[in-house]
Design a protein around this motif. Structure first.
Motif, PDB file in Angstrom:
ATOM      1  N   VAL A 202       0.860  -1.078  -0.128  1.00 40.53           N
ATOM      2  CA  VAL A 202      -0.019  -0.191  -0.050  1.00 40.53           C
ATOM      3  C   VAL A 202       0.775   1.306  -0.106  1.00 40.53           C
ATOM      4  N   THR A 203       0.398   2.230  -0.680  1.00 44.25           N
ATOM      5  CA  THR A 203       0.953   3.242  -0.798  1.00 44.25           C
ATOM      6  C   THR A 203       0.031   4.540  -0.715  1.00 44.25           C
ATOM      7  N   TYR A 253     -11.707  -2.056   1.993  1.00 45.14           N
ATOM      8  CA  TYR A 253     -10.732  -1.317   1.172  1.00 45.14           C
ATOM      9  C   TYR A 253     -10.782  -1.405  -0.316  1.00 45.14           C
ATOM     10  N   THR A 254     -10.696  -0.187  -1.035  1.00 48.58           N
ATOM     11  CA  THR A 254     -10.362  -0.230  -2.587  1.00 48.58           C
ATOM     12  C   THR A 254      -9.258   0.252  -3.005  1.00 48.58           C
ATOM     13  N   PRO A 255      -8.437  -0.020  -3.814  1.00 50.78           N
ATOM     14  CA  PRO A 255      -7.394   0.490  -4.189  1.00 50.78           C
ATOM     15  C   PRO A 255      -7.671   1.709  -4.783  1.00 50.78           C
ATOM     16  N   GLY A 256      -6.981   2.750  -4.872  1.00 46.43           N
ATOM     17  CA  GLY A 256      -7.143   4.002  -5.506  1.00 46.43           C
ATOM     18  C   GLY A 256      -8.301   4.897  -4.892  1.00 46.43           C
ATOM     19  N   GLU A 257      -8.973   4.450  -3.822  1.00 44.36           N
ATOM     20  CA  GLU A 257      -9.722   5.141  -2.959  1.00 44.36           C
ATOM     21  C   GLU A 257      -9.227   6.364  -2.218  1.00 44.36           C
ATOM     22  N   THR A 258     -10.061   7.386  -2.249  1.00 43.02           N
ATOM     23  CA  THR A 258      -9.458   8.786  -1.582  1.00 43.02           C
ATOM     24  C   THR A 258     -10.589   8.713  -0.395  1.00 43.02           C
ATOM     25  N   THR A 267      -5.096   9.563  -0.487  1.00 42.26           N
ATOM     26  CA  THR A 267      -5.284   8.617  -1.568  1.00 42.26           C
ATOM     27  C   THR A 267      -4.504   7.129  -1.179  1.00 42.26           C
ATOM     28  N   LEU A 268      -5.134   6.120  -1.317  1.00 43.29           N
ATOM     29  CA  LEU A 268      -4.436   5.243  -0.986  1.00 43.29           C
ATOM     30  C   LEU A 268      -4.290   4.026  -2.302  1.00 43.29           C
ATOM     31  N   GLU A 269      -3.277   3.457  -2.618  1.00 43.91           N
ATOM     32  CA  GLU A 269      -3.297   2.583  -3.718  1.00 43.91           C
ATOM     33  C   GLU A 269      -2.409   1.461  -3.135  1.00 43.91           C
ATOM     34  N   GLY A 270      -2.386   0.329  -4.228  1.00 38.12           N
ATOM     35  CA  GLY A 270      -1.553  -0.753  -3.710  1.00 38.12           C
ATOM     36  C   GLY A 270      -2.444  -1.718  -2.851  1.00 38.12           C
ATOM     37  N   THR A 271      -1.696  -2.917  -2.614  1.00 35.49           N
ATOM     38  CA  THR A 271      -2.648  -3.706  -1.627  1.00 35.49           C
ATOM     39  C   THR A 271      -1.766  -3.981  -0.482  1.00 35.49           C
ATOM     40  N   PRO A 272      -2.626  -3.626   0.758  1.00 36.57           N
ATOM     41  CA  PRO A 272      -2.082  -3.954   1.925  1.00 36.57           C
ATOM     42  C   PRO A 272      -2.208  -5.167   2.615  1.00 36.57           C
ATOM     43  N   VAL A 273      -1.562  -5.534   3.634  1.00 36.19           N
ATOM     44  CA  VAL A 273      -1.887  -6.732   4.330  1.00 36.19           C
ATOM     45  C   VAL A 273      -2.511  -6.342   5.763  1.00 36.19           C
ATOM     46  N   ALA A 274      -3.091  -7.423   6.404  1.00 36.96           N
ATOM     47  CA  ALA A 274      -3.511  -6.972   7.727  1.00 36.96           C
ATOM     48  C   ALA A 274      -2.383  -6.821   8.575  1.00 36.96           C
ATOM     49  N   ALA A 310       6.910  -0.219  -2.285  1.00 35.11           N
ATOM     50  CA  ALA A 310       6.072   0.638  -1.581  1.00 35.11           C
ATOM     51  C   ALA A 310       6.683   1.233  -0.517  1.00 35.11           C
ATOM     52  N   ALA A 311       7.595   0.548   0.091  1.00 36.06           N
ATOM     53  CA  ALA A 311       8.075   1.223   1.251  1.00 36.06           C
ATOM     54  C   ALA A 311       9.146   2.587   0.787  1.00 36.06           C
ATOM     55  N   ARG A 312       9.649   2.308  -0.131  1.00 36.90           N
ATOM     56  CA  ARG A 312      10.548   3.269  -0.860  1.00 36.90           C
ATOM     57  C   ARG A 312       9.731   4.512  -1.313  1.00 36.90           C
TER      58      ARG A 312
END
Length: 403
Positions: A202-203, A253-258, A267-274, A310-312
């Protein structure tokens, strides 16, 4: 009454000496250009002239102080200009490094440029003036205020700021503390988002201020992700109050959601994990050097997995916002320096007018009216010649001339 010859001689000599003394006094006035040569000439004017002269000397001391203060502030303004240019260049490189088209080698090259900016900023932070004292060390100006240590750059200076009396009622700061320039953000700085030690990809972009009048604006927030029976959900918590933001608990959660809450949007993108988290808080004091160290470390480390990339990206996004805040802070300090320089110009103008008034008053008190003095000189000269003429004729009067 019988007048002796000795009496006539002494009387004539006394008259000549008196006339000669008056002539010499006028001669002294003409030579010096002053009406009051000795305090006895005009005691009241002489006394007032002493007071005016003292006031002129004090005014000159303030003028000299303004010159030295102006030189110090001009040097500081020049250094701050270079600092702001360095931060702006670093921000440009961070934007460049955020591009997905760059390879790890390209980013390492950008990191090398950032290292050069880092060293340049460190040199500017340890700038000395013409006397060899450090500009940004406060009262402790005999040693470099910023020193490299194992944990990064540490400030070893003093938090005080030297002041100079530039006018009778104005004591002006001659410089600024290094902490105020390189380790603080201005009070109007916005939010900074940071990602925890996440395992997903997630970014974030932002946060952006939407409504500063919102009752929750100014509080800290944390976005946490959880797995609910195979569905990835997020929850927004107000870290200032410890409560969950209404309507933001267990949301899919939906990627690209504001996301919008507390007068902010992100605004979040990517796929986070629990277990992944993203924190947001009002910007706090942040060292320019630690910000650049974070960016350099992120760019030097190769990123192969989605999590590493994503961390970078999140680190660079945080660094970019911190550089913006640092630049705003430096510009705020520069504005303060410029305001002080403008004030010095005003004080110089006022002080110049005051000095002219002192000079005019002193001239009225003790300066000579040459036209009148020359006339007095001619009169005294005629008086002396008359006394000499009379003395010569009296000297020739004797009964022996009648024998």
């Amino acid at each position: 009454m019988r007048i002796s010859t000795v009496t006539m001689f002494e009387s004539g000599l006394t008259a000549m000496n008196r006339q000669q003394g008056k002539l010499m006094h006028v001669d002294q006035q003409l030579a010096s250009g002053r009406r009051v040569v000795n305090p006895s000439d005009d005691p009241q004017a002489a006394s007032r002239a002493v007071n005016v002269s003292q006031s002129m000397a004090v005014s000159q001391q303030y003028a000299d102080a303004r010159i030295s203060t102006g030189n110090a502030l001009a040097q500081e303004e020049s250094v701050l200009n270079s600092v702001s240019d360095g931060i702006a260049s670093a921000k440009t490189l961070i934007i460049q490094a955020s591009s997905d088209t760059l390879s790890d080698a390209d980013r390492a090259s950008v990191a090398t440029e950032l290292k050069g900016i880092y060293e340049n900023l460190l040199g500017l932070a340890n700038t000395t003036n013409g006397n060899g004292t450090y500009l940004f060390g406060g009262y402790k100006d005999d040693a470099p205020p910023f020193v490299k240590e194992s944990g990064g750059v540490a400030y070893k200076g003093d938090l005080g700021v030297r002041e100079q009396q530039v006018d009778s009622s104005r004591k002006m700061p001659v410089g600024d503390s290094g902490v105020a320039i390189f380790e603080r953000v201005h009070n109007g700085a916005g939010y900074v988002a940071t990602a925890g030690t996440n395992n997903g990809s997630v970014t974030f972009t932002g946060p952006t201020r939407v409504d500063a009048a919102d009752s929750g604006y100014g509080d800290g927030y944390a976005i946490s992700f959880a797995d609910n029976a195979g569905t990835l959900e997020y929850t927004v918590t107000n870290t200032s109050t410890g409560s969950t933001v209404p309507g933001k608990a267990g949301v899919e959660y939906t990627p690209g959601e504001t996301l919008s809450f507390g007068g902010l949007s992100i605004t979040l993108e990517g796929t986070p994990v629990a277990g992944d988290t993203i924190s947001m808080a009002k910007a706090e004091d942040q060292s320019i050097f630690s910000t650049l160290e974070s960016a350099i470390a992120a760019l030097d480390a190769p990123a192969e997995t989605a999590t590493e990339k994503a961390a970078r990206r999140n680190t660079l996004s945080t660094v970019s916002r911190e550089l913006d805040n640092s630049l705003d802070n430096v510009l705020t300090v520069r504005a303060s320096v410029g305001a002080r320089l403008n004030e010095l110009d005003v004080l110089d103008s006022v002080g110049g007018n005051r000095s002219l008034n002192y000079e005019s008053t002193l001239s009225d008190l003790v300066d000579l009216d040459y036209g009148r003095a020359i006339t007095d000189y001619k009169i005294r000269q005629v008086g002396l010649q008359a006394a000499q003429k009379v003395f010569t004729e009296i000297q020739g009067m004797s009964l022996f001339d009648r024998l």
